[in-house]
Motif scaffolding. Structure first.
Motif, short mmCIF file in Angstrom:
data_model
loop_
_atom_site.label_atom_id
_atom_site.label_comp_id
_atom_site.label_asym_id
_atom_site.label_seq_id
_atom_site.Cartn_x
_atom_site.Cartn_y
_atom_site.Cartn_z
N HIS A 157 0.82 -1.21 0.00
CA HIS A 157 0.00 0.00 0.00
C HIS A 157 0.85 1.26 0.00
N PHE A 158 2.02 1.15 0.62
CA PHE A 158 2.91 2.31 0.66
C PHE A 158 3.44 2.64 -0.74
N THR A 159 3.63 1.61 -1.59
CA THR A 159 4.30 1.86 -2.86
C THR A 159 3.40 1.78 -4.10
N ILE A 160 2.19 1.21 -3.98
CA ILE A 160 1.47 0.87 -5.22
C ILE A 160 1.07 2.10 -6.03
N GLY A 161 0.63 3.17 -5.37
CA GLY A 161 0.23 4.37 -6.11
C GLY A 161 1.39 4.89 -6.93
N PHE A 162 2.53 5.02 -6.26
CA PHE A 162 3.73 5.48 -6.95
C PHE A 162 4.11 4.56 -8.09
N SER A 163 4.01 3.23 -7.85
CA SER A 163 4.46 2.31 -8.88
C SER A 163 3.55 2.33 -10.11
N VAL A 164 2.25 2.56 -9.90
CA VAL A 164 1.36 2.66 -11.06
C VAL A 164 1.77 3.86 -11.92
N LEU A 165 2.02 5.01 -11.27
CA LEU A 165 2.43 6.20 -12.01
C LEU A 165 3.74 5.95 -12.76
N LEU A 166 4.65 5.21 -12.09
CA LEU A 166 5.93 4.90 -12.71
C LEU A 166 5.76 3.98 -13.92
N LEU A 167 4.97 2.90 -13.74
CA LEU A 167 4.76 1.95 -14.83
C LEU A 167 4.00 2.60 -15.98
N ASN A 214 13.53 -0.44 -3.01
CA ASN A 214 14.22 0.54 -2.18
C ASN A 214 13.28 1.28 -1.25
N MET A 215 12.14 1.69 -1.79
CA MET A 215 11.15 2.39 -0.96
C MET A 215 10.70 1.48 0.18
N CYS A 216 10.51 0.19 -0.14
CA CYS A 216 10.07 -0.76 0.89
C CYS A 216 11.14 -0.92 1.96
N MET A 217 12.40 -1.00 1.54
CA MET A 217 13.49 -1.17 2.50
C MET A 217 13.49 -0.02 3.52
N GLY A 218 13.16 1.17 3.05
CA GLY A 218 13.21 2.33 3.94
C GLY A 218 11.88 2.66 4.59
N ALA A 219 10.83 1.87 4.29
CA ALA A 219 9.50 2.22 4.76
C ALA A 219 9.36 1.95 6.25
N PHE A 220 8.95 2.96 6.97
CA PHE A 220 8.84 2.81 8.41
C PHE A 220 7.40 2.58 8.88
N THR A 221 6.51 3.49 8.50
CA THR A 221 5.20 3.57 9.13
C THR A 221 4.40 2.27 9.00
N SER A 222 4.23 1.80 7.75
CA SER A 222 3.40 0.61 7.56
C SER A 222 4.04 -0.61 8.23
N ALA A 223 5.38 -0.70 8.14
CA ALA A 223 6.06 -1.85 8.76
C ALA A 223 5.92 -1.80 10.28
N ALA A 224 5.97 -0.61 10.85
CA ALA A 224 5.88 -0.49 12.31
C ALA A 224 4.48 -0.86 12.78
N LEU A 225 3.46 -0.33 12.10
CA LEU A 225 2.09 -0.54 12.58
C LEU A 225 1.64 -1.98 12.35
N LEU A 226 1.97 -2.55 11.19
CA LEU A 226 1.50 -3.91 10.90
C LEU A 226 2.44 -4.97 11.47
#
Lengths: 284, 277
Positions: A157-167, A214-226
């Motif tokens: 969820h943290f990356t999908i919006g960005f990745s759609v725009l990228l793809l 890379n974004m996932c490696m640095g992702a804090f919020t979603s990893a902390a909460l879930l």
């Protein structure tokens, strides 16, 4: 003329350089002092924090879990992002912009709110659990908090919006006329995907995939909460080491390991872009 | 020409992705309307829809929202003051180390926000040790961190617009007798405005949504909205949080509509604000 434009550049460059170098230098330097706990540090420069990181199985396991969940999340995100990007890029109606607007809004909303929604969806009396229980597929309610699957979904969820725009920006570079040409020459749709669309999008996928990873490696919020304190990734560990254990140097050394890994992946993707670009020129 | 099976597959696949993408937000908004029995429970779909939780949002959440808006707006403004001259200077001048300079401006994007957070916290401690000035937990300290993460978004979009800029427009302006500043003000800035707007929007939204940087720079009574939500979710919470989250979602939607009116969504996508990340 030349000098005039350089004069524009100098003040913002100095400010940015001070912010980047200043902040990074302080914490990197801190990471080389022994951590005595409670915010106190030793006085001699030493590698002891790093030795601990690379010999302690707890830290190594955290590192491995970070890489694992990030890689799975990146692959799944590409898988879910591609059809949207492809369909929107090939759409000729006004609906395309509307669909993209949905994506853009989702990138604006803070990940905390999205995780909140996920927790409601996957809660014990939430939609998913009720359906699965009624269908008899599971025996008791399943919780995503504190599981690696939960963290993967959060990272997606943290990356999908960005990745759609990228793809999307990758797919629009492949003209539809190439697809028509292949079909006129007798290629089936499956073959068009195999031989035209996927090969032409592949460089973008590789680079995009690395960026998402890379974004996932640095992702804090979603990893902390879930993760709920049970599944730790490096960013979560950095925050907990500061806030709960008050070990600044240890946290700094973990942060530096994270930073170096992320930069290495970036360099690797930069080289990949160059390679793939020159390879593509030959194909074209 | 897509075949029927292909269309069906793409439609289902896409639909699944959209449900995955948007469902958490829809669920939050839906659950915020719950007003039935055990109304303090979080329930989706909601029973007996009501807006009761919207009137029960505690003041701390509004204060946190106000702080977030203030920090995001001021940080975006300062970031623009840094990014506009930087982008102009970089694209227009010609020298060998351009790549290195660009990487410095883009560096905050490469650094995970949590690393920047701990870096700024330790920088502030060092400043405190040497000068007695405590920046952590203050507005200037929070702003500095947010300017750091927001600038690359503006820088990226403005550079992208400038690279497509037609230099003849400026030459025409000079030859018609306009001076250097007049040309900058009347020709150059208006043409790069779409880049500034879309980059500014992304910068604002990234700052407004940030947790990993802000979490280190908050203090009791001085908390940004996403961090307030973060702590609420780690502890117990009541549905008033759903109500304020829904307000934020609507706000994000409204921001998009404003941008659509001002520069158009296509410009937003073309200037690469999203891919600046």
């Amino acid at each position: 003329m030349e000098n005039r434009w350089i004069a524009y550049l100098i003040p913002p460059f100095i400010v940015t350089l001070l912010l980047v170098a200043g902040s990074q230098f302080v914490f990197i330097q801190n990471s080389f002092y022994q951590d005595l706990g409670l915010g106190r540090t030793g006085t001699d420069l030493t590698l002891v924090n790093y030795l601990k990181f690379f010999t302690d199985t707890f830290y190594l396991k955290t590192f491995w879990i970070t890489i694992k969940v990030s890689a799975i999340a990146a692959l799944l995100t590409l898988f879910l992002g591609f059809p949207i990007a492809y369909v929107v890029a090939r759409m000729k109606s006004k609906l395309a912009m509307f669909l993209l607007a949905g994506i853009v809004v989702s990138t604006f909303v803070t990940i905390v709110i999205k995780v909140f929604g996920l927790i409601i969806i996957f809660s014990a009396d939430g939609v998913i659990n009720k359906t699965l229980l009624n269908l008899g597929l599971i025996e008791r309610a399943y919780s995503i908090i504190g599981t690696q699957e939960g963290v993967v979904i959060g990272l997606m969820h943290f990356t999908i919006g960005f990745s759609v725009l990228l793809l999307y920006s990758v797919v629009v570079t492949v003209p539809p006329s190439l697809e028509y040409a292949a079909q006129i020459h007798g290629a089936s749709r499956l073959r068009v995907y195999q031989r035209v669309i996927i090969p032409l999008c592949a460089p973008g996928f590789v680079v995009g995939g690395l960026m998402i990873f890379n974004m996932c490696m640095g992702a804090f919020t979603s990893a902390a909460l879930l993760g709920g304190g049970r599944v730790l990734t490096l960013p979560v560990l950095v925050q907990r080491t500061v806030m709960m254990e008050v070990k600044y140097s240890t946290a700094a050394s973990i942060a530096f390991v994270l930073l170096v890994s992320v930069i290495l992946i970036n360099l690797f993707s930069l080289i990949a872009i160059r390679r793939l670009r020159s390879a593509r020129l030959v194909v074209a | 020409m897509q075949t029927w099976t292909e269309k069906v597959i793409l439609f289902v696949w896409c639909g699944f992705s959209y449900v995955f993408l948007l469902s958490p937000m829809v669920v939050v908004m839906g659950a915020s309307l719950h007003g039935g029995e055990f109304s303090a429970a979080i329930k989706f779909p909601p029973d007996e829809p009501s807006f009761q939780w919207y009137s029960k949002i505690p003041t701390e959440q509004f204060e946190a929202l106000a702080l977030s808006l203030l920090v995001a707006a001021v940080a975006t403004f300062i970031a623009a003051l840094i990014a506009i001259p930087a982008a102009l200077g970089l694209v227009r001048s010609n020298f060998k180390l351009k790549f290195a300079i660009t990487s410095v401006f883009r560096a905050p994007l490469q650094i995970p926000a949590i690393v920047s957070g701990i870096a700024f916290l330790q920088l502030y401690y060092l400043i405190f040790d040497t000068s007695g000035l405590m920046l952590a937990g203050t507005i200037p300290g929070m702003l500095l961190g947010h300017v750091f993460i927001a600038t690359p978004f503006l820088f990226g979009t403005i550079v992208a617009v400038l690279q497509r800029f037609d230099h003849r427009l400026e030459e025409a302006s000079y030859s018609l007798g306009a001076g250097r500043w007049r040309t900058l003000y009347r020709v150059t800035l208006p043409t790069i405005m779409p880049g500034i707007y879309s980059g500014g929007l992304y910068a604002f939204m990234v700052s407004f949504a940030d947790v990993p940087m802000s979490i280190f720079l908050t203090a009791p009574g001085f908390v940004t909205y996403p961090v307030e939500l973060f702590y609420a979710m780690e502890n117990d919470f009541d549905p008033s949080i759903l109500a304020s989250s829904s307000i934020v979602i609507v706000f994000c939607l409204a921001m998009l509509l404003v941008v659509q009116k001002v520069v158009g969504l296509e410009t937003l996508l073309r200037s690469g604000g999203g891919s600046a990340r």
